[in-house]
Design a protein around this motif. Structure first.
Motif, PDB file in Angstrom:
ATOM      1  N   SER A 124       0.886  -1.235   0.002  1.00 57.93           N
ATOM      2  CA  SER A 124      -0.117   0.073  -0.051  1.00 57.93           C
ATOM      3  C   SER A 124       0.887   1.254  -0.121  1.00 57.93           C
ATOM      4  O   SER A 124       1.711   1.368   0.906  1.00 57.93           O
ATOM      5  CB  SER A 124      -0.901  -0.081   1.243  1.00 57.93           C
ATOM      6  N   ALA A 125       1.181   1.987  -1.079  1.00 55.21           N
ATOM      7  CA  ALA A 125       1.960   3.170  -1.410  1.00 55.21           C
ATOM      8  C   ALA A 125       1.076   4.314  -1.956  1.00 55.21           C
ATOM      9  O   ALA A 125       0.054   4.360  -2.700  1.00 55.21           O
ATOM     10  CB  ALA A 125       3.040   2.817  -2.187  1.00 55.21           C
ATOM     11  N   GLY A 126       1.650   5.522  -1.560  1.00 53.11           N
ATOM     12  CA  GLY A 126       1.050   6.860  -2.019  1.00 53.11           C
ATOM     13  C   GLY A 126       0.563   7.781  -1.019  1.00 53.11           C
ATOM     14  O   GLY A 126       1.008   7.505   0.194  1.00 53.11           O
ATOM     15  N   ILE A 127       0.015   8.887  -1.425  1.00 58.11           N
ATOM     16  CA  ILE A 127      -0.527   9.680  -0.394  1.00 58.11           C
ATOM     17  C   ILE A 127      -1.677   9.383   0.283  1.00 58.11           C
ATOM     18  O   ILE A 127      -2.535   8.684  -0.139  1.00 58.11           O
ATOM     19  CB  ILE A 127      -0.851  11.217  -1.239  1.00 58.11           C
ATOM     20  N   ALA A 165       8.741 -14.315   6.775  1.00 60.65           N
ATOM     21  CA  ALA A 165       9.626 -14.450   8.022  1.00 60.65           C
ATOM     22  C   ALA A 165      10.084 -13.000   8.583  1.00 60.65           C
ATOM     23  O   ALA A 165       9.715 -12.739   9.579  1.00 60.65           O
ATOM     24  CB  ALA A 165      10.585 -15.381   7.934  1.00 60.65           C
ATOM     25  N   ASP A 166      10.409 -12.409   7.831  1.00 56.84           N
ATOM     26  CA  ASP A 166      10.685 -10.842   8.038  1.00 56.84           C
ATOM     27  C   ASP A 166       9.561  -9.964   8.059  1.00 56.84           C
ATOM     28  O   ASP A 166       9.019  -9.706   6.836  1.00 56.84           O
ATOM     29  CB  ASP A 166      11.832 -10.288   7.276  1.00 56.84           C
ATOM     30  N   ARG A 167       8.745  -9.892   8.927  1.00 54.45           N
ATOM     31  CA  ARG A 167       7.288  -9.444   8.879  1.00 54.45           C
ATOM     32  C   ARG A 167       7.091  -7.848   8.594  1.00 54.45           C
ATOM     33  O   ARG A 167       5.970  -7.518   8.467  1.00 54.45           O
ATOM     34  CB  ARG A 167       6.572  -9.804   9.843  1.00 54.45           C
ATOM     35  N   HIS A 168       8.062  -7.042   8.422  1.00 51.42           N
ATOM     36  CA  HIS A 168       7.995  -5.849   8.240  1.00 51.42           C
ATOM     37  C   HIS A 168       8.315  -5.573   6.626  1.00 51.42           C
ATOM     38  O   HIS A 168       9.146  -6.114   6.171  1.00 51.42           O
ATOM     39  CB  HIS A 168       8.673  -4.721   9.249  1.00 51.42           C
ATOM     40  N   THR A 169       7.848  -4.524   6.108  1.00 47.99           N
ATOM     41  CA  THR A 169       8.014  -3.978   4.808  1.00 47.99           C
ATOM     42  C   THR A 169       9.314  -3.298   4.918  1.00 47.99           C
ATOM     43  O   THR A 169       9.923  -2.838   5.784  1.00 47.99           O
ATOM     44  CB  THR A 169       7.075  -3.520   4.149  1.00 47.99           C
ATOM     45  N   ALA A 170      10.037  -2.958   3.628  1.00 46.52           N
ATOM     46  CA  ALA A 170      11.060  -2.032   3.648  1.00 46.52           C
ATOM     47  C   ALA A 170      10.607  -0.668   3.090  1.00 46.52           C
ATOM     48  O   ALA A 170      11.389   0.275   2.513  1.00 46.52           O
ATOM     49  CB  ALA A 170      12.075  -2.575   2.653  1.00 46.52           C
ATOM     50  N   GLN A 171       9.553  -0.310   3.459  1.00 48.53           N
ATOM     51  CA  GLN A 171       8.837   1.018   3.109  1.00 48.53           C
ATOM     52  C   GLN A 171       9.474   2.169   3.979  1.00 48.53           C
ATOM     53  O   GLN A 171       9.867   1.982   5.031  1.00 48.53           O
ATOM     54  CB  GLN A 171       7.095   1.196   3.133  1.00 48.53           C
ATOM     55  N   VAL A 172       9.314   3.253   3.484  1.00 51.72           N
ATOM     56  CA  VAL A 172       9.429   4.694   4.183  1.00 51.72           C
ATOM     57  C   VAL A 172       7.691   5.218   4.489  1.00 51.72           C
ATOM     58  O   VAL A 172       7.375   5.253   3.399  1.00 51.72           O
ATOM     59  CB  VAL A 172      10.255   5.733   3.742  1.00 51.72           C
ATOM     60  N   PHE A 173       7.783   5.685   5.696  1.00 56.15           N
ATOM     61  CA  PHE A 173       6.563   6.297   5.965  1.00 56.15           C
ATOM     62  C   PHE A 173       6.567   8.029   6.405  1.00 56.15           C
ATOM     63  O   PHE A 173       7.536   7.964   7.062  1.00 56.15           O
ATOM     64  CB  PHE A 173       5.880   5.723   7.058  1.00 56.15           C
ATOM     65  N   GLU A 216       1.147  13.575  11.552  1.00 57.27           N
ATOM     66  CA  GLU A 216      -0.001  12.705  10.710  1.00 57.27           C
ATOM     67  C   GLU A 216       0.798  12.044   9.754  1.00 57.27           C
ATOM     68  O   GLU A 216       1.826  12.511   8.710  1.00 57.27           O
ATOM     69  CB  GLU A 216      -1.095  13.298  10.230  1.00 57.27           C
ATOM     70  N   LEU A 217       0.343  10.591   9.260  1.00 55.09           N
ATOM     71  CA  LEU A 217       0.776  10.130   8.091  1.00 55.09           C
ATOM     72  C   LEU A 217       0.408  10.521   6.853  1.00 55.09           C
ATOM     73  O   LEU A 217      -0.658  10.682   6.826  1.00 55.09           O
ATOM     74  CB  LEU A 217       0.375   8.427   8.161  1.00 55.09           C
ATOM     75  N   ALA A 218       1.220  10.881   6.082  1.00 55.74           N
ATOM     76  CA  ALA A 218       0.868  11.678   4.999  1.00 55.74           C
ATOM     77  C   ALA A 218       1.119  10.978   3.880  1.00 55.74           C
ATOM     78  O   ALA A 218       0.543  11.216   2.618  1.00 55.74           O
ATOM     79  CB  ALA A 218       1.499  13.088   4.753  1.00 55.74           C
ATOM     80  N   MET A 219       2.179   9.862   3.496  1.00 57.80           N
ATOM     81  CA  MET A 219       2.648   9.110   2.331  1.00 57.80           C
ATOM     82  C   MET A 219       3.396   7.999   2.851  1.00 57.80           C
ATOM     83  O   MET A 219       3.866   7.820   3.840  1.00 57.80           O
ATOM     84  CB  MET A 219       3.455  10.003   1.543  1.00 57.80           C
ATOM     85  N   ARG A 220       2.923   6.956   2.151  1.00 57.75           N
ATOM     86  CA  ARG A 220       3.777   5.583   2.138  1.00 57.75           C
ATOM     87  C   ARG A 220       4.430   5.567   0.894  1.00 57.75           C
ATOM     88  O   ARG A 220       3.962   5.689  -0.150  1.00 57.75           O
ATOM     89  CB  ARG A 220       2.803   4.505   2.378  1.00 57.75           C
ATOM     90  N   SER A 221       5.908   5.319   0.904  1.00 58.30           N
ATOM     91  CA  SER A 221       6.508   4.861  -0.163  1.00 58.30           C
ATOM     92  C   SER A 221       6.368   3.174  -0.324  1.00 58.30           C
ATOM     93  O   SER A 221       5.693   2.560   0.360  1.00 58.30           O
ATOM     94  CB  SER A 221       7.955   4.921  -0.188  1.00 58.30           C
ATOM     95  N   VAL A 222       7.028   2.807  -1.434  1.00 57.49           N
ATOM     96  CA  VAL A 222       7.191   1.302  -1.670  1.00 57.49           C
ATOM     97  C   VAL A 222       8.377   0.794  -1.209  1.00 57.49           C
ATOM     98  O   VAL A 222       9.145   1.867  -0.417  1.00 57.49           O
ATOM     99  CB  VAL A 222       6.920   0.834  -3.132  1.00 57.49           C
ATOM    100  N   ASP A 223       8.780  -0.481  -1.135  1.00 59.61           N
ATOM    101  CA  ASP A 223       9.883  -0.751  -0.833  1.00 59.61           C
ATOM    102  C   ASP A 223      11.281  -0.010  -1.314  1.00 59.61           C
ATOM    103  O   ASP A 223      11.406   0.009  -2.412  1.00 59.61           O
ATOM    104  CB  ASP A 223      10.047  -2.306  -0.694  1.00 59.61           C
ATOM    105  N   PHE A 224      12.175   0.193  -0.353  1.00 60.80           N
ATOM    106  CA  PHE A 224      13.341   0.636  -0.803  1.00 60.80           C
ATOM    107  C   PHE A 224      13.477   1.825  -1.932  1.00 60.80           C
ATOM    108  O   PHE A 224      14.192   1.795  -2.624  1.00 60.80           O
ATOM    109  CB  PHE A 224      14.368  -0.454  -1.489  1.00 60.80           C
ATOM    110  N   PRO A 225      12.761   2.749  -1.166  1.00 59.50           N
ATOM    111  CA  PRO A 225      12.759   4.078  -2.015  1.00 59.50           C
ATOM    112  C   PRO A 225      14.226   4.532  -2.119  1.00 59.50           C
ATOM    113  O   PRO A 225      14.881   4.512  -1.078  1.00 59.50           O
ATOM    114  CB  PRO A 225      11.924   5.127  -1.330  1.00 59.50           C
TER     115      PRO A 225
END
Length: 202
Positions: free
Chosen positions: A41-44, A163-171, A178-187
Motif C-alpha cells: 500500500s503506497a502513495g499519498i 518471516a521478516d514481517r515488516h516491509t522496507a517502506q518509508v512512511f 500525521e501519516l501523509a504518504m507511504r513509499s514502496v520498498d527501498f525508495p
C-alpha cells in the motif's frame, strides 16, 4: 519531478499552493518504485492520519511517545530490527544516504527507525545500529512498547507475510504528526529527501 523553484518559493495563495504540493507529492510517489514488493500500500494518504498511541524508548534511553516525537517535524520513518541481516542494512544505508542528500535544506526534518523487535533491541543495540550508518543528531531509533507494536504495523499497513514481517517502506509524516504518504520498498535516498522537502513546504 519536484516543484519548479519559483513555485516553491512563492508566498501566500495557500489553497493554490497546497494543490501544487499535492501534485508534487503524487509525482514523487509515482517515482518511488521497487521491483520487490509492488503490492504494498503506497502513495499519498488522504486525509493524513494520526498514528495510534505508542510508547517509545529511544536510543538515548529517553522515554517518549510516537506522537510526541513526530509533532513539529517532517519525518521519514522506517521499521527495522538490529539483528536483521537482509533488508534492514539496506534500509539503514538508504537513510544514511538520504540524510546526506537532504543536508541542511529542511531544519526540522528528522529520520526515525522503529524496531519491530522491542524485546531484544535495547537502547545500546539501537545506538550501535545507528552508528553503522550515520545516526544522530537528526536520525534516532526507538523501540515501542511490545503490546503496541502490532497496532502500529497495522496502522502503517506495513505487515509482510514472510518471516521478516515488516516491509522496507518509508512512511512520511507532516508537522502535525500525521501519516501523509507511504513509499514502496527501498525508495531511493534522493526521493526520500525530495518528499521531505515537499512536506516542509506545506
Amino acid at each position: 519531478m519536484g516543484l519548479p523553484h519559483h513555485l516553491v518559493t512563492v508566498q501566500g495563495r495557500r489553497p493554490a499552493r497546497r494543490a501544487l504540493l499535492r501534485g508534487a507529492l503524487a509525482t514523487a510517489a509515482s517515482t518511488i518504485t521497487s521491483p520487490v514488493r509492488a503490492h504494498n500500500s503506497a502513495g499519498i494518504v488522504k486525509p493524513p492520519q494520526a498514528p495510534p498511541p505508542v510508547a517509545l524508548t529511544l536510543d538515548n534511553d529517553r522515554q517518549s511517545t510516537l506522537d510526541q516525537e513526530l509533532r513539529g517535524h517532517v519525518t521519514a520513518l522506517q521499521l527495522m530490527f538490529t539483528s536483521c541481516q537482509a533488508t534492514c542494512p539496506i534500509q539503514g544505508a538508504i537513510f544514511g544516504q538520504g540524510i546526506k542528500e537532504l543536508g541542511n535544506q529542511v531544519s526540522d526534518a528528522q529520520w526515525l527507525s522503529v524496531s519491530i523487535d522491542p524485546e531484544h533491541d535495547d537502547s545500546r543495540a539501537l545506538r550501535q545500529w545507528l552508528a553503522r550508518f550515520g545516526g544522530p543528531p537528526r536520525w534516532h531509533a526507538g523501540r515501542p512498547a511490545p503490546e503496541q507494536l502490532d497496532g502500529l504495523i497495522d496502522f502503517l499497513k506495513a505487515r509482510n507475510a514472510g518471516a521478516d514481517r515488516h516491509t522496507a517502506q518509508v512512511f512520511f509524516f507532516n508537522r502535525r504528526g500525521e501519516l501523509a504518504m507511504r513509499s514502496v520498498d527501498f525508495p531511493p535516498a534522493a526521493e526520500i529527501a525530495r518528499v521531505l522537502k515537499e512536506l516542509a513546504a506545506q
